[in-house]
Design a protein around this motif. Structure first.
Motif, PDB file in Angstrom:
ATOM      1  N   GLU A  96       0.832  -1.208   0.000  1.00 32.53           N
ATOM      2  CA  GLU A  96       0.000   0.000   0.000  1.00 32.53           C
ATOM      3  C   GLU A  96       0.864   1.254   0.000  1.00 32.53           C
ATOM      4  OE1 GLU A  96      -3.177   0.088  -0.400  1.00 32.53           O
ATOM      5  OE2 GLU A  96      -3.529  -2.068  -0.248  1.00 32.53           O
ATOM      6  N   ALA A  97       1.965   1.224   0.747  1.00 34.43           N
ATOM      7  CA  ALA A  97       2.877   2.376   0.757  1.00 34.43           C
ATOM      8  C   ALA A  97       3.512   2.564  -0.613  1.00 34.43           C
ATOM      9  CB  ALA A  97       3.946   2.188   1.833  1.00 34.43           C
ATOM     10  N   TRP A  98       3.953   1.464  -1.248  1.00 37.48           N
ATOM     11  CA  TRP A  98       4.514   1.552  -2.607  1.00 37.48           C
ATOM     12  C   TRP A  98       3.500   2.173  -3.567  1.00 37.48           C
ATOM     13  CZ3 TRP A  98       6.346  -4.204  -2.502  1.00 37.48           C
ATOM     14  CH2 TRP A  98       7.637  -4.287  -1.961  1.00 37.48           C
ATOM     15  N   ALA A  99       2.256   1.716  -3.473  1.00 35.50           N
ATOM     16  CA  ALA A  99       1.218   2.233  -4.369  1.00 35.50           C
ATOM     17  C   ALA A  99       0.993   3.728  -4.145  1.00 35.50           C
ATOM     18  CB  ALA A  99      -0.083   1.460  -4.161  1.00 35.50           C
ATOM     19  N   ASP A 100       0.903   4.129  -2.880  1.00 25.70           N
ATOM     20  CA  ASP A 100       0.700   5.535  -2.537  1.00 25.70           C
ATOM     21  C   ASP A 100       1.830   6.396  -3.077  1.00 25.70           C
ATOM     22  OD1 ASP A 100      -0.655   7.536  -0.275  1.00 25.70           O
ATOM     23  OD2 ASP A 100       1.504   7.820  -0.489  1.00 25.70           O
ATOM     24  N   ARG A 101       3.062   5.959  -2.843  1.00 25.13           N
ATOM     25  CA  ARG A 101       4.198   6.771  -3.247  1.00 25.13           C
ATOM     26  C   ARG A 101       4.376   6.791  -4.770  1.00 25.13           C
ATOM     27  NH1 ARG A 101       3.690  10.018  -0.885  1.00 25.13           N
ATOM     28  NH2 ARG A 101       5.709  10.902  -1.416  1.00 25.13           N
ATOM     29  N   THR A 102       4.097   5.666  -5.429  1.00 27.95           N
ATOM     30  CA  THR A 102       4.199   5.652  -6.889  1.00 27.95           C
ATOM     31  C   THR A 102       3.240   6.662  -7.504  1.00 27.95           C
ATOM     32  OG1 THR A 102       4.921   3.332  -6.981  1.00 27.95           O
ATOM     33  CG2 THR A 102       3.884   4.242  -8.962  1.00 27.95           C
ATOM     34  N   ALA A 103       2.001   6.669  -7.023  1.00 27.73           N
ATOM     35  CA  ALA A 103       1.011   7.614  -7.552  1.00 27.73           C
ATOM     36  C   ALA A 103       1.417   9.057  -7.262  1.00 27.73           C
ATOM     37  CB  ALA A 103      -0.360   7.316  -6.956  1.00 27.73           C
ATOM     38  N   GLU A 104       1.882   9.300  -6.038  1.00 33.58           N
ATOM     39  CA  GLU A 104       2.252  10.670  -5.647  1.00 33.58           C
ATOM     40  C   GLU A 104       3.464  11.162  -6.427  1.00 33.58           C
ATOM     41  OE1 GLU A 104       1.426  13.920  -2.904  1.00 33.58           O
ATOM     42  OE2 GLU A 104       0.366  12.014  -3.161  1.00 33.58           O
ATOM     43  N   LEU A 105       4.490  10.339  -6.528  1.00 36.09           N
ATOM     44  CA  LEU A 105       5.717  10.772  -7.187  1.00 36.09           C
ATOM     45  C   LEU A 105       5.532  10.899  -8.687  1.00 36.09           C
ATOM     46  CD1 LEU A 105       8.313   8.616  -5.198  1.00 36.09           C
ATOM     47  CD2 LEU A 105       7.751  11.025  -4.872  1.00 36.09           C
TER      48      LEU A 105
END
Length: 352
Positions: free
Chosen positions: A146-155
């Motif tokens: 979930e953290a990977w997904a959040d950061r991928t979308a944000e970055l």
């Protein structure tokens, strides 16, 4: 999932990811930190048609501290993370890319110089210094996803970012500087050479999506290591490393944010099983690189197919594979282990 954004003493973002809604991250960073370094400079290599980042400030980054001085363990005076945490993500103090740009002089010749804009983050998988990704519970591993997904979308939404890369380096043999279980995320200002090469190959492929066709063929063959309803892990037919495993979702998606809740949940038990099989090969902690191949922000995004590449440089209990002349100078790999044999060994490895 609860997401809490705070800031470190020098202004860098620190983001907590929790399964509990009552998690308290009100502690502040008490350190007196120096100013953040300027972004690296990118230099263009006209012979290879590639960009190279020059980040001199990374020479001073923390290197193999003792356990009681680990900056990823929460709460002590030198910690990057003031509060106890489940999963924490923060901007790297010694980034290869950042938006803190300065003046950049041209170097002449055929090379061009430009700012190394982008962002580099550290992803702490757990606060347990002695854990590893393979020892995480399914719920904890899913929180990392979930953290990977959040950061991928944000970055991916940041100006100038062309590709987001989530990865983990593990083991002294790989060259880690911090033994605490963690990974990193790079937001590049260009499409990386390997990604461009794969997508260009996919563009030349006739008859369907190249990645999907590779997966379909491997699922029928002798190199499958593990599988469930949503994922298959296999040793590729032309593996470059002694023990290399690719993990594909059964559905083509461009990146981690595009995974369904069911796919995210199903990844954790399969991946940790593969990691335990890797450690079980020789009864030693295996060094490895785990690399998520995601679609670039714009370049040939329709052709991309999310997958994870996992490989180790250990080829025997007491032997490493060094990337020497052929691999390092020519980019021409010579593997010491037959991929079919590697898959059999991984299937038979002890996973306890």
């Amino acid at each position: 999932m609860k997401r809490t954004i705070t800031h470190l003493a020098d202004g860098r973002e620190l983001i907590y990811f929790d399964r509990r809604d009552d998690a308290d991250h009100s502690a502040i960073d008490p350190r007196d930190l120096p100013p953040r370094p300027l972004a690296s400079e990118l230099r263009y290599d006209p012979l290879m048609d590639e960009w190279v980042a020059v980040a001199r400030h990374r020479q001073t980054r923390t290197h193999l501290p003792s356990a009681d001085e680990c900056p990823l363990c929460p709460g002590h005076p030198g910690s990057e993370i003031p509060s106890p945490y489940e999963v924490a993500v923060f901007e790297n103090r010694f980034p290869s890319f950042s938006f803190n740009t300065g003046a950049y002089e041209q170097v002449g010749g055929l090379s061009e110089v430009r700012p190394g804009i982008g962002r580099c983050e550290v992803v702490c998988f757990t606060s347990d210094h002695n854990a590893s990704f393979s020892s995480l519970s399914d719920e904890q591993a899913e929180l990392v996803v979930e953290a990977w997904a959040d950061r991928t979308a944000e970055l991916s939404s940041l100006p100038g970012v062309e590709q987001v890369f989530c990865f983990e380096n593990r083991g002294a043999e790989i060259g880690i500087t911090l033994p605490h279980p963690h990974g990193q995320i790079y937001a590049y200002p260009y499409v990386t050479p390997r990604t461009r090469q794969m997508l260009d190959a996919a563009g030349r492929h006739q008859g369907g999506n190249l990645f999907a066709d590779v997966l379909a063929a491997e699922r029928k063959g002798p190199r499958v290591v593990a599988a469930n309803e949503h994922w298959t892990a296999f040793v590729p037919a032309a593996a470059r490393y002694p023990f290399e495993v690719h993990v594909y979702p059964h559905r083509q998606v461009p990146d981690i944010p595009a995974l369904s809740p069911e796919e995210r949940a199903a990844f954790a038990p399969l991946y940790t099983e593969v990691l335990r099989r890797l450690d079980g090969l020789f009864g030693v902690v295996m060094p490895y690189v785990a690399a998520w191949h995601q679609a670039p922000v714009t370049y040939r995004r329709d052709l991309a197919y999310l997958h994870l590449q996992l490989f180790t440089i250990r080829r025997a209990p007491d032997k490493l594979k060094y990337l020497a002349g052929s691999e390092s100078a020519m980019g021409a790999f010579v593997n010491d282990v037959l991929p079919e044999e590697a898959a059999r060994m991984l299937r038979e490895a002890i996973t306890a």
